[in-house]
Scaffold this motif. Structure first.
Motif, mmCIF file in Angstrom:
data_model
loop_
_atom_site.group_PDB
_atom_site.id
_atom_site.type_symbol
_atom_site.label_atom_id
_atom_site.label_comp_id
_atom_site.label_asym_id
_atom_site.label_seq_id
_atom_site.Cartn_x
_atom_site.Cartn_y
_atom_site.Cartn_z
ATOM 1 N N LEU A 263 37.521 -68.849 49.373
ATOM 2 C CA LEU A 263 38.390 -67.687 49.516
ATOM 3 C C LEU A 263 38.795 -67.471 50.966
ATOM 4 N N ARG B 26 42.610 -66.784 40.646
ATOM 5 C CA ARG B 26 41.538 -66.318 41.519
ATOM 6 C C ARG B 26 40.303 -65.950 40.697
ATOM 7 N N LEU C 184 36.832 -60.039 45.272
ATOM 8 C CA LEU C 184 37.435 -61.059 46.122
ATOM 9 C C LEU C 184 37.718 -60.528 47.521
#
Length: 476
Positions: free
Chosen positions: A154, A169, A26
């Motif tokens: 994101l 997430r 991420l």
């Protein structure tokens, strides 16, 4: 008599290895998402400023490449068919790792994002189809609103600064990976008009060689990169969308570790290629795909023309209801319960965030309305509009619960014993409690010392004041 099954928590705490992997992935995708936003804004400015518009068209339409190999393509074409193959290569590795080494190797855990992704693709397609069937529009664009852009989503999270829990997430990341895989299958099945079986056979043979070299543990980028380029070129000339080559090679990589290996080959290659995908390939694709002419009249037509309205409603309404409904049904029929720290409105907010469809939606829009430049640009404008609305709605919903998310994130990150592992993963280990006991004993000893020093200081002060009183009975 079999033991009763432990109820499973939906969006419960990730395992430590999975949490580490998701955090690293991420981090890169978030940076790539910011670059994607910059590229999209640059494209819109470049295409809409009168003095710059012609140069944008000239650069996008500039052709280069070996014509003898059928690869004399425009810059925009190279970005869509070439650079996005890198993006789908990474997506293939992600999916393979999740299914064989990640938390999704458990079929019960895998069911949630897979069902949510399928429902999150079926519902937008249905919304688009109903909108155009009743409005008399073209049904060719039914697949445009089916894709989720994880990098863009994101980036929105990074901009609004929300501390979304790692489980949500991870769900968003896995959902988008599964979404990307099904999107590329849609492209392969529904947007392949003619096939060159000789080129397709060559591509399949190249993939077989690629797989064989991997099984034999042959190492060296100088072997695989040229082979990958040959496979990509053959796949492109076969009539099948060239990005299929990327996802196929990604799925072939080994994503399990052997004795003596710290990371699997798949994880190692993904670590090397992901920055190239998120930081270069996807932003460049956006730069040459998002440059559509935007005016007050064009934006107004987005909500009046059935094709464009179907795309907007598919992204904003279809995606949200599909993902939320699929998640709720999966939890309902598997008798799983939601994590104690979360509520269903949190799932709804993430589902809304998944309505940001950009990279793959733009690609499908180009394929669906190929040959109609005006409608292609209008559909691109609809993708941008729908993604912007989804981002705005998700921002409001996530901001409402942001204080709660921040507390959850702080609990996940707390490391009081300073061993590099969050305390929440060590609460069942005696060694952790022994370390914490030693830390508390040191703190207690320090507090006792400070208390004794203060008490001694007060005693000294009292003696001085008392002595003065004995020598002189008068007031000080």
């Amino acid at each position: 008599m079999s033991a009763p099954r432990t109820p499973r928590k939906v969006f419960g705490r990730l395992s430590l290895p999975e949490r580490t992997y998701v955090a690293d992935a991420l981090r890169t995708e978030t940076v790539g998402g910011v670059l994607l936003l910059v590229a999209a804004i640059t494209a819109l400015i470049w295409a809409n400023v009168p003095l710059l518009h012609d140069s944008y068209e000239s650069v996008s339409d500039f052709h280069f490449g070996p014509a003898a190999l059928g690869l004399n393509l425009s810059v925009a074409h190279w970005a869509a068919d070439g650079l996005l193959a890198i993006f789908f290569f990474v997506a293939g590795i992600e999916l393979k790792r999740e299914l064989v080494a990640g938390d999704l190797r458990d079929p019960r855990a895998a069911a949630l994002p897979v069902v949510a992704a399928l429902c999150g693709m079926a519902a937008p397609a249905l919304v688009y189809t109903l909108t155009n069937a009743t409005g008399g529009g073209s049904l060719a664009g039914w697949a445009v609103p089916t894709a989720t852009d994880i990098a863009f989503a994101l980036a929105v999270l990074a901009v609004i600064g929300t501390s979304l829990p790692s489980a949500l997430r991870a769900f968003l990341l896995t959902l988008a990976v599964v979404d990307d895989l099904f999107a590329i299958l849609i492209i392969a099945v529904f947007f392949t008009e003619t096939l060159d079986f000789a080129a397709l056979g060559g591509a399949v043979a190249g993939l077989a060689v690629f797989w064989l070299l991997l099984r034999k543990d042959v190492r060296g980028w100088y072997v695989y990169v040229p082979l990958a380029l040959v496979i990509w070129a053959l796949m492109y000339n076969s009539g099948v969308h060239a990005t299929i080559a990327g996802v196929a090679m990604g799925l072939m990589l080994r994503c399990t570790t052997r004795k003596g290996e710290k990371h699997s080959p798949g994880e190692h290659i993904e670590h090397l290629v992901r920055p190239l995908s998120a930081g270069l390939a996807v932003p460049l694709f956006a730069l040459f795909s998002a440059g559509v002419s935007v005016s007050g009249g064009a934006l107004g037509e987005v909500f009046t023309r059935p094709e464009t309205l179907g795309v907007v409603l598919g992204l904003v309404v279809g995606k949200t209801l599909g993902i939320f409904g699929g998640t709720w049904l999966t939890a309902r029929f598997t008798r799983a319960s939601l994590s104690d720290d979360l509520a269903w409105p949190d799932v709804f907010a993430v589902a809304t965030l998944a309505g940001i469809g950009f990279t793959v939606s733009l690609l499908i829009g180009e394929l669906a309305f190929e040959g109609d430049a005006t409608l292609t640009d209008e559909v691109k404008a609809a993708v941008l509009t729908g993604s912007l609305i989804a981002a705005a709605v998700a921002t409001v919903l996530l901001k409402i619960r942001n204080a709660k998310y921040r507390r959850m994130w702080e609990d996940e990150e707390r490391d009081d014993d300073l061993d590099g592992i969050p305390d929440i993963y060590e609460e069942d280990r005696p060694e952790y409690h022994l370390r914490m006991a030693a830390i508390h004993e040191r703190k207690a000893a320090e507090h006792r010392r400070m208390a004794e020093e203060k008490a001694a200081g007060r005693d000294t002060t009292a003696e001085v004041v008392g002595g003065a009183g004995e020598e002189n009975d008068g007031p000080a």
